[in-house]
Design an enzyme around this catalytic site. Structure first.
Site, PDB file in Angstrom:
ATOM      1  N   SER A   1     -11.213  -0.405  -1.043  1.00 37.31           N
ATOM      2  CA  SER A   1      -9.521  -0.569   0.268  1.00 37.31           C
ATOM      3  C   SER A   1     -10.169  -1.273   1.335  1.00 37.31           C
ATOM      4  O   SER A   1      -8.987  -1.621   1.995  1.00 37.31           O
ATOM      5  CB  SER A   1      -9.104   1.100   0.052  1.00 37.31           C
ATOM      6  OG  SER A   1      -9.077   0.764  -1.579  1.00 37.31           O
TER       7      SER A   1
ATOM      8  N   HIS B   1      -3.340   6.045   3.402  1.00 38.75           N
ATOM      9  CA  HIS B   1      -4.311   4.600   3.614  1.00 38.75           C
ATOM     10  C   HIS B   1      -4.198   3.535   4.087  1.00 38.75           C
ATOM     11  O   HIS B   1      -4.774   2.948   4.088  1.00 38.75           O
ATOM     12  CB  HIS B   1      -4.458   5.400   2.082  1.00 38.75           C
ATOM     13  CG  HIS B   1      -5.232   4.078   1.084  1.00 38.75           C
ATOM     14  ND1 HIS B   1      -4.396   2.818   1.120  1.00 38.75           N
ATOM     15  CD2 HIS B   1      -6.815   4.231   1.050  1.00 38.75           C
ATOM     16  CE1 HIS B   1      -5.899   2.184   0.059  1.00 38.75           C
ATOM     17  NE2 HIS B   1      -6.819   3.436   0.566  1.00 38.75           N
TER      18      HIS B   1
ATOM     19  N   ASP C   1       0.553  -1.122  -0.578  1.00 41.31           N
ATOM     20  CA  ASP C   1      -0.045   0.394  -0.403  1.00 41.31           C
ATOM     21  C   ASP C   1       1.288   0.952   0.571  1.00 41.31           C
ATOM     22  O   ASP C   1       2.439   1.534  -1.236  1.00 41.31           O
ATOM     23  CB  ASP C   1      -0.819   0.235   0.959  1.00 41.31           C
ATOM     24  CG  ASP C   1      -2.176   0.580   0.919  1.00 41.31           C
ATOM     25  OD1 ASP C   1      -2.399   1.701   0.772  1.00 41.31           O
ATOM     26  OD2 ASP C   1      -3.252   0.371   0.937  1.00 41.31           O
TER      27      ASP C   1
END
Length: 541
Positions: A414, A158, A121
């Site tokens: 996600s 994120h 990620d």
């Protein structure tokens, strides 16, 4: 009669001609390739071509090109830092995560201990609720700051939130949030970032006072704040983009212009994890979305070969299904075999468990979740609560900031994917004899199947995951493809009495009596008829 015969003759002739025509055309139909018979007019296919293992590339363990910071890294909000999010996320309640954790802990003594989950990620911040279970995997974006391990800085915010859903373990008993598998080891690989861009100059990037080398800005709105949005006027996004640090549409796109992250480095990382045996489960909340045109790119072939290779090494690979945007149109066409959009890595469904998103407590399909024949299962993807990704934070976040001062809830496929990756870790911990395909099969078979042929559709795949069922149910496929045989149930009847002959005697006596009565009746009737005078033929009056 003539008309009827002519009609019959005509009908027989027509039937014979029809049969002859079918017989003539049948050999021709058999010579048409199967693919051509089903090919849509535009030539687009939902299934990828066969894997080309010649496209498997080695892991160079470094960025594929030089990148430089373009935006400030995520920061903590300056408002309401004393707020503590105590509520338990609806997704945890909906999936009965606490009950699933109790089952695994009772069976193994921990909740995922000993299982390793790779998070590919934007990096993962060293949040205290990871304790000592966060490890460095690799850096494929930029050279880390001095003393910063590879992959353990998250400029975008994120990857930390994704990893938190998998394995965070709060030390505050008042907090309801907890990761799905809070005893797993997280291994972080920073593979992409929207806060970096390709560096086309030869000059050294300017020095920075913030972690990750991004330019510092006191007015940059933070991502992942748990408060109201900060005052307007923030944001130092690159020219023409207008996006300050945040999570546009809840996801991260590979191959996006002006950002860091390519399919090539994704393929390298997957190959490297498999070669070095660094993980049992891989979570990829990153996607490449493009129009479907019947072709496959070199980067896609590299990822396809890498996931096939890793799956053969007994690694469970989980990926987000992707979020529909203006540049990634929803697959809402009538024929699922003719998608408008292809999403990689979910496209390679033979080796990847793709996860769609549901919203709210109703469990309906989230409108942003990309549909497709490759969707495997679904999990909560809205109203997300997870770790605050800002450097130095020890709290949670339930909001992100987009386009300057616009606050929005954290959402996206996600964040559905890590629910499934966490469940895969729990299944791995409890069912040690299962290989990767067995773990994926258990998750699919125990999901809450939609009312569709075969128990799957293109929206939620085989359905919303059911962690409790995945950890307790006996599957026919695991016992020789036959349903468990129930234990024989003995009939509780009174014992037979073979020594009592009274019923037989009564039955025989009754039968004999009936025969005797019949014989007597026949004898009497015969005697009467024989003694009647023969000449008595006068009619009766």
């Amino acid at each position: 009669m003539a008309v009827a015969r002519r009609f019959g003759t005509t009908r027989r002739t027509a039937t014979a001609l029809l049969a002859g025509t079918i017989g003539l055309l049948s050999p021709l139909a058999l010579t048409v390739p199967a693919g051509a018979q089903e090919a849509p007019a535009d030539g687009y296919f939902a299934a990828p071509p066969p894997v080309d293992m010649d496209k498997l590339i080695p892991d160079e363990r470094r960025p594929d090109k030089k990148y430089k910071p373009s935006k400030a890294c995520v920061q903590r909000s300056t408002l309401g830092q004393n707020i503590v999010l105590k509520n338990r996320p609806w997704g945890q309640e909906y999936l009965q995560i606490s009950k699933a954790q109790e089952i695994v802990e009772a069976a193994t003594g921990s909740v995922g201990g000993g299982v390793r989950v790779a998070v590919i990620d934007t990096g993962v911040t060293r949040h205290p609720w990871f304790q000592n279970r966060l490890e460095s995997g690799g850096e494929y974006v930029a050279t880390p700051s001095k003393g910063q391990p590879d992959g353990l800085e998250d400029c975008d915010g994120h990857g930390t939130e994704v990893a938190g859903i998998i394995g965070a373990k709060p030390d505050n008993p008042e907090v309801g949030f907890i990761g799905v598998a809070p005893d797993v080891t997280i291994r972080s690989y920073r593979q992409l970032s929207e806060n970096y861009e390709p560096d086309t100059s030869t000059a050294t990037p300017p020095a920075s006072s913030t972690t990750g080398g991004a330019p510092s800005s006191s007015t940059t709105p933070p991502t992942g704040s748990n408060t109201a949005p900060p005052p307007s006027g923030g944001g130092n996004g690159s020219e023409g983009d207008g996006t300050s640090p945040g999570q546009t549409n809840g996801g991260r796109q590979l191959e996006k212009a002006g950002t860091a992250g390519t399919l090539k480095t994704l393929a390298e990382i997957i190959r490297g994890i498999a070669d070095r045996n660094e993980a049992d489960v891989i979570n990829m909340s990153v996607d490449n979305c493009r129009p479907a045109n019947g072709s496959i790119t070199t980067g896609e072939q590299q990822v396809q070969a890498a996931v096939h290779y890793a799956a053969s090494k007994n690694i469970v690979i989980v990926a987000a299904a992707g979020n529909a945007t203006d540049t990634c149109p929803q697959n809402d066409q009538p024929d699922a075999r003719k998608p408008k959009t292809i999403v990689t890595p979910p496209w390679f469904a033979d080796d990847v468990l793709s996860v769609g998103a549901i919203e709210g407590e109703t469990g309906s399909v989230a409108p942003f979740s990309v549909h497709g024949p490759w969707v495997g299962v679904a999990a909560p993807g809205t109203k997300i609560i997870s770790l605050d990704p800002a450097e130095g934070s020890d709290s949670l976040a339930n909001l992100t900031f987009e386009n300057g001062d616009k606050a929005s809830e954290i959402q996206g496929t996600s964040f559905a994917a890590p629910y499934v990756a966490g469940l895969a870790a729990l299944v791995k911990a409890k069912y040690k004899q299962l290989d990767a395909k067995g773990i994926i099969n258990r998750i699919k078979e125990t999901a809450q199947h939609p009312a569709a042929p075969g128990g799957r559709d293109n929206f939620v795949g085989y359905g919303v995951i059911d962690p409790v069922a995945a950890l307790t149910q006996v599957l026919p496929s695991e016992v020789g493809n036959q349903a468990p045989m129930p234990a024989p149930q003995l009939a509780q009847l009174p014992p037979a009495n073979d020594h009592n002959s009274a019923p037989v005697i009564v039955a025989l006596a009754g039968t004999a009596g009936g025969v005797v009565a019949l014989l007597i009746t026949l004898f009497v009737m015969h005697t009467i008829r024989r003694n009647r005078p023969a000449g008595n033929t006068s009619p009766r009056r």
